[in-house]
Design an enzyme around this catalytic site. Structure first.
Site, PDB file in Angstrom:
ATOM      1  N   GLU A  67       0.551  -4.467  -3.292  1.00 42.89           N
ATOM      2  CA  GLU A  67       1.735  -4.889  -3.404  1.00 42.89           C
ATOM      3  C   GLU A  67       2.737  -4.518  -2.275  1.00 42.89           C
ATOM      4  OE1 GLU A  67       2.064  -0.828  -5.257  1.00 42.89           O
ATOM      5  OE2 GLU A  67       0.649  -2.320  -4.907  1.00 42.89           O
ATOM      6  N   CYS A 105      -4.403   1.752  -7.704  1.00 47.55           N
ATOM      7  CA  CYS A 105      -4.011   3.059  -7.493  1.00 47.55           C
ATOM      8  C   CYS A 105      -4.400   3.896  -8.673  1.00 47.55           C
ATOM      9  CB  CYS A 105      -2.648   3.403  -6.794  1.00 47.55           C
ATOM     10  SG  CYS A 105      -2.451   4.925  -6.398  1.00 47.55           S
ATOM     11  N   HIS A 108      -2.208   0.174  -1.801  1.00 45.59           N
ATOM     12  CA  HIS A 108      -1.206  -0.395  -2.431  1.00 45.59           C
ATOM     13  C   HIS A 108      -0.999  -1.872  -1.729  1.00 45.59           C
ATOM     14  CE1 HIS A 108       0.528   2.327  -5.206  1.00 45.59           C
ATOM     15  NE2 HIS A 108      -0.321   3.296  -4.746  1.00 45.59           N
TER      16      HIS A 108
END
Length: 235
Positions: free
Chosen positions: A215, A111, A213
């Site tokens: 994660e 990002c 993202h």
């Protein structure tokens, strides 16, 4: 020995009676790296001159999400849509990127991290997606659950990313800025249907960036954890 992964940290204030500064990274990054078999180290925002010493003590660098990138770094004036900046973080992370490149260490950028990596290599950004002339998808999916993919990306065949993900892939999305001019040596590896760049890489320098993202989805989507696995062991 487990690969040592340096996570470029963020900082913010917390008010509990008194105001305190916190140096931190979201736990999701720690979880993704740990599950992949890496040993995570959070690198707090510090003095740029210390970046080479930090990088000398880790094997790889992860650049995380966060604030907007200061437009002065790509010689632009701030537009009305620009959001919060953290200028010391920008300069420290630019120094980490320079040190990683100098020491030949891989970088995985997510990002904001992908945007800053692009700027570090001479590229520029669109400060807000509303400033694009093209029709633009919704790239900030809030309040949809963070781990739920909301739009597709197309992944180029001759890319590292394509060895990990299918040609058409669904991602989550939380950004309002995007790459404009591509940085030196980088290639585009993934795009959204509206043309927004969603992935970049430089295979020679072992640089990999994604705009979404992983994660936030790696606990429930195996291919998202696979990005961390690849970073820790193969990039």
């Amino acid at each position: 020995m487990k690969p040592r992964i340096g996570i470029a940290g963020s900082q913010r204030t917390m008010v509990e009676g008194e105001t305190h500064w916190l140096s931190y990274t979201p736990r999701n990054f720690v979880t993704g790296i740990t599950r992949a078999g890496g040993l995570p180290f959070v690198l707090p925002v510090g003095e740029p001159e210390d970046a080479p010493a930090y990088m000398a003590n880790v094997d790889k660098l992860l650049l995380a999400g966060g604030q907007d990138v200061d437009p002065r770094l790509y010689h632009a004036l701030p537009q009305a849509q620009l959001k919060a900046l953290d200028v010391p973080r920008d300069h420290f992370e630019l120094a980490l990127i320079a040190a990683a490149l100098e020491q030949g260490k891989p970088i995985f950028a997510i990002c904001r991290g992908m945007q800053l990596l692009n700027v570090a290599l001479g590229g520029s950004l669109v400060q807000d997606l509303s400033l694009r002339e093209e029709n633009t998808l919704k790239h900030d999916q809030f309040p949809t659950p963070f781990a739920q993919p909301t739009h597709p990306v197309m992944i180029n065949e001759d890319s590292l990313l394509r060895t990990l993900l299918p040609a058409s892939y669904q991602v989550n999305s939380f950004h309002h800025q995007t790459i404009h001019r591509l940085g030196s040596g980088l290639t585009v590896t993934a795009t959204a249907p509206d043309g927004v760049i969603e992935g970049i890489e430089d295979q020679n320098r072992r640089l990999l960036g994604v705009q979404w993202h992983p994660e936030l989805a790696c606990e429930t989507i195996a291919t998202e954890q696979g990005l961390f696995d690849y970073f820790v062991h193969s990039l």
